[in-house]
Design an enzyme around this catalytic site. Sequence first.
Site: not given
Length: 480
Positions: A177, A378
């Site tokens: 991320e 995720e």
Amino acid sequence: MKNGMLALGMTAADVPDNFLWGAASAAYQVEGATNKDGKGRSVWDYYLDEKHLAGPGISGALRLTFTDRDQYLKDIQLFKELGLNSYRFSHRLDTYYPDGQGPVNLRAVAHYRQFITDLEAAGIKPLVTLYHWDMPESLSAAGGWENRESVEWFQRYAEVIFANFSDQVDQFVLINEPTVEVATKIMAEKRLKGEELTLPPIVPAGSYLETSLKSYNHILLASAAAAESFKVKGYKGRLGIALPFFPVLTTENASDEDKADARLVDGILNRWFLDAMYKGNYPADVLKLAADRHLNIDVQPGDAERIHDAGLGFLGINYYAPFFIRHQKNASEVYSPEIIFPKNEKLAFNGAVRPDQFSALLERVRDEYGNPPVIITENGAGFEGEDQLTNGKVNDVNRCLYLVDHIHAMRESIARGANVQGYYVWSSHDNLEWLSGYKSRFGMIYVDYDTQKRTPKLSAEIYGKIIRGENISDVDCKSD
């Protein structure tokens, strides 16, 4: 399938053979043991333990004691009972290089090799993330990802991980991320100065745009450099990067300015990464925006080509919600986006609940970027006030609905040709959510932070049934 429409007839049989059904965590968020086994200090130890940016008494040292083998063996047993065949976890750069530069801390190698051995003994395949935001404090002070030398810092660290774990692990996530890390650090630095932002500047604009684009480029180059080392050494396996993607939407009455800003936001958060990785260039509209503003984003000739040529083996997708974008009223800049939350949308902590946009994202990657192998690294949600332990149970109905509907959306995209090979719920456990501390719960497993007792939630029960091939729909997400 907007906002939780019924997911009919969905079973685990609707995915490819050898599909990875897992859950995910990150070392800083679950491990505790801030000063154990020679670990150094990350910038997050500074933010939370010293500066208390998540609030008084909120310390990274609490967490879930995941370095305690007696405890994590119990967690592995829970994973096995749920039916997980994979678990995603991360190493810590500040554990291997306590001061950011010096000798490797070999005690970390021994701990993680034992953890992987214990996972595999339970029939659970590791998916190992090398970096999940734990920049050593010394490297952060030297500029962190804004410093082009971070490419070499990360490459050196990656070589240590590959050398010590490639015999146990055949799939690595290099970095997690980038956009969210950069935004959260900006927010933390603002809070240090006594300033407060309502939301992290995840949609970079104004003074944050230069910092963000420069960091994104260096992060992608660091991933490419690690992949080059992996290939030179002849290691077997696949490398990927876990990127948070945000489908960018406007409202029905959007103006031309709204649409123009939305297009640029998509370029900065989504196309910047995908175009470099799969086309060998950065988006022309974003480069023009940076040039028009005279920003120093340190994109040098050959950078995007190097990222493309690294040829990562899979794309990790972190999906939570789309962004609704509009142009700020009375803004002086042509590009002045802001995030809005339409009243007709069901909202989780991370934004609107839109499984249809999950499908759209997967099929965009299929159609525009050559349908690379994808792992959903995720996907999950948290909802205000839902995670209450009552009579030994946690009936997290909204999270359960979220997971059922998003897994159904994924299955439909797979049926339409999307090359999805695995799915990991965020997160396995309730954990430390960075600047939000412990108040935002995302886990399928409830954690009593005082006693460390674990309680699987309703969402864990239903996820286990999906993995086992039971026919599950929204009506199964009901509280007792």
